[in-house]
Design a protein around this motif. Structure first.
Motif, mmCIF file in Angstrom:
data_model
loop_
_atom_site.group_PDB
_atom_site.id
_atom_site.type_symbol
_atom_site.label_atom_id
_atom_site.label_comp_id
_atom_site.label_asym_id
_atom_site.label_seq_id
_atom_site.Cartn_x
_atom_site.Cartn_y
_atom_site.Cartn_z
ATOM 1 N N SER A 54 -4.582 74.214 -33.780
ATOM 2 C CA SER A 54 -5.572 73.146 -33.642
ATOM 3 C C SER A 54 -6.349 73.266 -32.336
ATOM 4 N N THR A 55 -5.644 73.669 -31.265
ATOM 5 C CA THR A 55 -6.320 73.858 -29.980
ATOM 6 C C THR A 55 -7.296 75.010 -30.053
ATOM 7 N N ARG A 56 -6.898 76.108 -30.707
ATOM 8 C CA ARG A 56 -7.800 77.254 -30.839
ATOM 9 C C ARG A 56 -9.026 76.892 -31.673
ATOM 10 N N ALA A 57 -8.827 76.075 -32.723
ATOM 11 C CA ALA A 57 -9.967 75.645 -33.540
ATOM 12 C C ALA A 57 -10.930 74.798 -32.713
ATOM 13 N N ILE A 109 -14.091 85.662 -31.799
ATOM 14 C CA ILE A 109 -13.397 86.361 -32.884
ATOM 15 C C ILE A 109 -11.891 86.258 -32.694
ATOM 16 N N HIS A 110 -11.426 86.439 -31.467
ATOM 17 C CA HIS A 110 -9.987 86.400 -31.201
ATOM 18 C C HIS A 110 -9.402 84.998 -31.345
ATOM 19 N N LEU A 111 -10.247 83.975 -31.309
ATOM 20 C CA LEU A 111 -9.757 82.615 -31.518
ATOM 21 C C LEU A 111 -9.449 82.326 -32.982
ATOM 22 N N GLY A 171 -5.536 86.086 -23.884
ATOM 23 C CA GLY A 171 -6.496 84.991 -24.012
ATOM 24 C C GLY A 171 -5.836 83.652 -24.253
ATOM 25 N N PHE A 172 -6.162 83.038 -25.391
ATOM 26 C CA PHE A 172 -5.614 81.721 -25.750
ATOM 27 C C PHE A 172 -4.590 81.863 -26.873
ATOM 28 N N GLU A 173 -3.891 82.992 -26.878
ATOM 29 C CA GLU A 173 -2.927 83.291 -27.931
ATOM 30 C C GLU A 173 -1.789 82.283 -27.965
ATOM 31 N N GLN A 174 -1.411 81.751 -26.786
ATOM 32 C CA GLN A 174 -0.281 80.824 -26.724
ATOM 33 C C GLN A 174 -0.646 79.414 -27.171
ATOM 34 N N SER A 175 -1.916 79.141 -27.357
ATOM 35 C CA SER A 175 -2.353 77.801 -27.761
ATOM 36 C C SER A 175 -2.061 77.560 -29.238
#
Length: 354
Positions: free
Chosen positions: A60-63, A121-123, A53-57
């Motif tokens: 702050s980007t995930r938030a 949830i994963h974020l 997913g967005f694991e590499q972000s």
């Protein structure tokens, strides 16, 4: 030996997984998944997947993504829920068009609930692991609801064609019984087709990498992780996509071609504007869903990558379900009026309870 330990399942697994190869066509998705899992996990050493997913972000980007997707998800649920409520309770919206629209909104609610809550949830958590069965279940629901929605959109185009080109026979052709049969056909085809696509996706054992480069279990990416020759599965999914995506699209194009010829030949300027407005709403929804789905399931995997897959996956998993009620509602005075009446009733009920 070490090789035996890697490839030889336990005696319980051998007995449990090798004696369930017959698929039953049933409407309960949990039962479908349980039956399919018994055979598809045979020979697999992978018992769980990791959704990158967005694991590499950055954090702050995930938030920021969490806040954005939560807002979009909440808006989509609220708008679709309101459409479901008013199309099923308002007696003024008893035409086939609103009957289909209510079911389209219900499919959108099911679709976004299958993928977006897990992504949210994963974020916020570091554990992105999903079990084999959870991945299997999610993929089946995506297939089932997505296929049903594609077919329902084709039926909605046919409804507009009958209403505009055969207005005198409209009530007879699109009776309540016919509408129920069309919606049931869309659901049934989605349930059955989902079983086939599920089997094609998990027919090979998984014994290599278990990292899925997306925020949900998407079929082409999962197939690429399986062992053995994956070309047959990808070809079958491509053929199925032709039937599920192109066949309804042909029906939609034919319907609107005849609608266009009809309104250009006999309608007044004001009538043309109203008809074009109604048809434009449906065509916008069709373009959003079909273009993103065709890119995901009808393009060669060599042209794909995480940066290309995620935007299109987001388009048909959250943007389209959110846009559907907005497109249909704000371009339709009857829908706006029904929404105002429904919100008025809700506000009055709250005041009386206080």
């Amino acid at each position: 030996s070490r090789v035996d330990q890697q490839i030889r399942p336990s005696s319980v697994d051998q007995f449990f997984f090798r004696h369930h190869e017959i698929f039953s066509i049933i409407c309960c998705s949990d039962s479908v998944i349980n039956i399919i899992t018994m055979d598809l996990r045979n020979g697999s050493t992978v018992t769980e997947f990791i959704l990158v997913g967005f694991e590499q972000s950055s954090s702050s980007t995930r938030a920021l993504l969490f806040a954005l997707f939560l807002a979009l998800y909440s808006l989509a649920m609220a708008m679709n829920g309101l459409i479901i409520f008013i199309t099923w309770t308002d007696p003024r919206l008893n035409s086939p068009m609103y009957f289909f629209l209510g079911h389209l909104s219900f499919l959108d609610v099911c679709f976004i609930t299958t993928t977006i809550p897990q992504m949210l949830i994963h974020l916020v958590v570091k554990n992105h692991i999903v079990s084999f069965v959870s991945c299997l279940t999610q993929m089946y629901l995506v297939f089932c609801v997505g296929v049903a929605e594609c077919i329902l959109l084709a039926f909605m185009a046919y409804d507009r064609y009958v209403a505009i080109c055969h207005p005198l026979s409209y009530a007879q052709i699109m009776s309540r019984q016919v509408c129920v049969k069309l919606v049931s056909t869309a659901w049934l085809f989605g349930l059955i087709n989902g079983i086939f696509l599920e089997y094609m996706s998990f027919r090979n054992p998984f014994c290599r990498d278990n990292h899925i480069e997306n925020f949900f279990c998407e079929a082409p990416i999962v197939i690429a992780l399986s062992c053995g020759d994956t070309r047959f599965s990808l070809r079958m999914i491509f053929v199925d996509a032709i039937l599920v995506l192109l066949s309804p699209m042909v029906l939609i194009v034919i319907s609107y071609a005849r609608i266009l010829a009809s309104i250009l030949g006999r309608a007044s300027s004001s009538g043309r504007g109203k008809t074009f407005s109604t048809c434009a709403s449906h065509l916008t929804v069709v373009l959003l869903l079909y273009t993103s789905a065709m890119f995901s399931y009808m393009n060669p995997r060599s042209t794909h990558g995480p940066d290309k897959d995620k935007p299109f996956s987001l388009l048909y998993t959250i943007i389209t379900p959110m846009c559907n009620p907005i497109i249909y509602s704000f371009r339709n005075k009857e829908m706006l009026g029904a929404m105002v009446r429904a919100l008025g009733r809700i506000s009055l009920a709250q005041d009386e309870s206080v």
